[in-house]
Design an enzyme around this catalytic site. Structure first.
Site, mmCIF file in Angstrom:
data_model
loop_
_atom_site.group_PDB
_atom_site.id
_atom_site.type_symbol
_atom_site.label_atom_id
_atom_site.label_comp_id
_atom_site.label_asym_id
_atom_site.label_seq_id
_atom_site.Cartn_x
_atom_site.Cartn_y
_atom_site.Cartn_z
ATOM 1 C CE LYS A 183 9.870 -44.670 82.423
ATOM 2 N NZ LYS A 183 9.215 -44.129 80.989
ATOM 3 C CB SER A 184 3.133 -44.843 83.187
ATOM 4 O OG SER A 184 3.542 -45.116 82.155
ATOM 5 N N GLY A 200 9.437 -39.392 76.957
ATOM 6 C CA GLY A 200 8.412 -39.381 75.908
ATOM 7 C C GLY A 200 6.938 -38.922 76.468
ATOM 8 C CB THR A 260 -1.286 -45.082 66.873
ATOM 9 O OG1 THR A 260 -1.537 -43.639 67.180
ATOM 10 C CG2 THR A 260 -0.427 -44.811 65.450
ATOM 11 C CD GLN A 276 4.293 -41.936 75.687
ATOM 12 O OE1 GLN A 276 4.693 -41.334 74.672
ATOM 13 N NE2 GLN A 276 5.080 -42.527 76.257
ATOM 14 C CG ASP A 317 7.439 -49.630 77.685
ATOM 15 O OD1 ASP A 317 7.641 -49.354 76.455
ATOM 16 O OD2 ASP A 317 6.745 -48.973 78.574
ATOM 17 C CE LYS A 361 6.988 -47.660 72.461
ATOM 18 N NZ LYS A 361 5.849 -46.515 73.104
ATOM 19 N NE ARG A 415 12.795 -50.053 74.277
ATOM 20 C CZ ARG A 415 11.894 -49.480 75.087
ATOM 21 N NH1 ARG A 415 10.597 -49.709 75.214
ATOM 22 N NH2 ARG A 415 12.522 -48.421 76.057
ATOM 23 N NE ARG A 466 10.419 -49.424 79.417
ATOM 24 C CZ ARG A 466 10.129 -49.160 80.555
ATOM 25 N NH1 ARG A 466 10.441 -49.951 81.688
ATOM 26 N NH2 ARG A 466 9.244 -48.158 81.063
HETATM 27 C C1 S3P Z 1 3.568 -44.802 78.253
HETATM 28 C C2 S3P Z 1 3.204 -45.557 77.033
HETATM 29 C C3 S3P Z 1 3.707 -46.344 76.080
HETATM 30 C C4 S3P Z 1 5.187 -46.682 76.569
HETATM 31 C C5 S3P Z 1 5.845 -45.761 77.341
HETATM 32 C C6 S3P Z 1 4.797 -45.135 78.560
HETATM 33 C C7 S3P Z 1 2.637 -43.979 78.978
HETATM 34 O O1 S3P Z 1 3.961 -45.564 75.086
HETATM 35 O O2 S3P Z 1 5.898 -47.198 75.797
HETATM 36 O O3 S3P Z 1 6.856 -46.300 78.062
HETATM 37 O O4 S3P Z 1 3.279 -43.696 80.075
HETATM 38 O O5 S3P Z 1 1.726 -43.629 78.460
HETATM 39 P P1 S3P Z 1 2.932 -45.557 73.805
HETATM 40 O O6 S3P Z 1 1.731 -45.529 74.383
HETATM 41 O O7 S3P Z 1 3.043 -44.140 72.965
HETATM 42 O O8 S3P Z 1 3.168 -46.755 72.856
#
Ligand code: S3P
Length: 414
Positions: free
Chosen positions: A10-11, A82, A151, A155, A298, A325, A329, A372
């Site tokens: 997915k990412s 997100g 952080t 993302q 995740d 999330k 979670r 999840r």
């Molecule tokens: C993701 C990064 C993660 C993850 C999300 C997908 C991504 O979030 O929890 O399911 O695709 O970059 P964070 O990096 O904000 O923790």
């Protein structure tokens, strides 16, 4: 030995679609994930005027270049993704367009201000609505420069990298802990100038070139099968799964817990991928430091589930990021364990899970509409026959065929 092939990642699919839209020329995304989140990405591309052609095994994107979206204004619905909302904000911030990014369901409750603040620190004009969606992107060119991220979020890092492509000067920033580097790998493949040294990245302004991108299997989807195989003592081979080091924290920790897991890597540029084999194992407790959380962000709830049956008490530090999330979670993991009759506690960012617990399902498992959590409950069902899962359809966010694949692999499951 059972064989299982996970769905595409997915990412990486979402990143490939967005970068393809911003590149000059044709991008071919091979083996893309088709799920609710990636369909949301496709409809955002359509709203931006990007031409796509969908085939059974690939999506072709005719990219018009970074400024090719035009001035807008655009109103883009990121659905519940997100990753999509945040990466779009970065991409648009560097494109000179005016846009409003909205979302639905659980995404409306998730924090957007850390992302908006990071983009503003790079000179862009991105505003959240009291910390949440909608995000407003105004056409102000990012200035670039040097900043520090507090952080470790892939993302936010990715959004900055995309904004940096359209900045007036190079943009450089450091991460507090290593997170997945899918965006960096794709940018490199598509001709961006990027320097990564340790946890510091510098992106140079410039255009991307359309390329072919192969999407490997999703390790975060396969993780539920790894957990169920370990719980039930099934020998399982997972084929064609992504092995990005920034995603492997779950597998690395399970091996430290005594899990007999082997990883065979072959190259699948731009991402490493290969096969994972899981054999029946007796698990012992682990101590997970906060710096390992980004690489299992995740999968940490699944680790908690397995820890409840391991020998000794497991301690997972730095768990506060899990609260941001699709559900909180920490709460949903505690609730899942409680509905299996297992104990666990959370204090000051640390989850503690006593080991050696038997699961005795008390009632229907609440999923909080979090894909999840629903899949973690299904993993637990291999040792809790008859377990009922509330709102199972939420799995469509990342894995529409989950229950079918799970039943096929474990003969049962829901
Ligand atoms: C993701 C990064 C993660 C993850 C999300 C997908 C991504 O979030 O929890 O399911 O695709 O970059 P964070 O990096 O904000 O923790």
């Amino acid at each position: 030995m059972k064989i299982y092939t996970p769905p595409p990642d997915k990412s990486i699919t979402i990143r490939a679609l967005l970068l393809g839209a911003a590149a000059i020329g044709r991008t071919v995304v091979r083996n893309p994930l088709r799920s609710r989140d990636t369909e949301a990405a496709m409809s955002c591309l359509k709203k931006l005027g990007v031409k796509t052609k969908v085939f059974k095994d690939r999506i072709e994107i005719s990219g018009a270049g970074p400024a090719g979206f035009g001035p807008g204004p655009f109103r883009l619905d990121a659905g519940e993704s997100g990753t999509l909302a945040r990466l779009l904000a970065g991409l648009l911030a560097g494109s000179g367009a005016r846009a409003v990014i909205t979302g639905r369901g659980t995404l409306r409750r998730r924090p957007m201000e850390p992302l908006a603040a990071a983009l503003r620190a790079a000179g862009a004009d991105v505003r959240s609505a009291r910390g949440r969606l909608p995000l407003k992107v105004n056409p102000v060119r990012p200035r670039g420069g040097t900043l520090k991220l507090s952080t470790a979020s892939a993302q936010i890092k990715s959004a900055l990298l995309l904004a940096g492509l359209g900045a007036a000067a190079p943009l450089s920033f450091g991460e507090s802990a290593p997170s997945r580097d899918h965006t960096e790998r794709l940018l490199g493949r598509m001709g961006a100038r990027l320097r990564v040294s340790g946890r510091r990245s510098t992106v140079y302004p410039g255009a991307l070139k359309g390329r072919t991108i192969n999407i490997p299997g999703d390790l975060s989807s396969a993780a539920f099968f790894i957990a169920a195989a370990l719980l039930s003592g099934l020998a399982l081979k997972i084929k064609g799964v992504g092995l990005n080091p920034g995603r492997l924290g779950f597998v690395r920790t399970l091996r430290k817990m005594g899990a007999r897991i082997t990883v065979a890597q072959r190259i699948y540029a731009p991402e490493p991928a290969g096969d994972i084999t899981v054999r029946p194992s007796a698990l012992r407790a682990a101590r997970v430091p906060a710096r390992d959380i980004p690489s299992m962000i995740d999968e940490a709830p699944l680790l908690a589930l397995l820890a409840a049956r391991a020998r000794g008490a497991t301690v997972i530090r730095g768990a506060e990021e899990l609260r941001k999330k699709e559900s909180d979670r920490v709460q949903s993991t505690l609730a899942l364990l409680a509905s299996l009759g297992a104990k666990a506690s959370y204090r000051n960012g640390t989850l503690t899970i006593p080991g050696g617990q038997e699961f005795k399902p008390l009632k229907t498992v609440e999923t909080f509409k979090d894909h999840r959590v629903a899949m973690a409950a299904a993993a637990a069902s291999v040792v809790c026959p008859g377990l009922k899962i509330k709102n199972p359809g939420c799995v469509d966010k990342s894995y529409p065929g989950f229950f079918r694949d799970f039943r096929r692999t474990f003969a049962g499951g829901r």
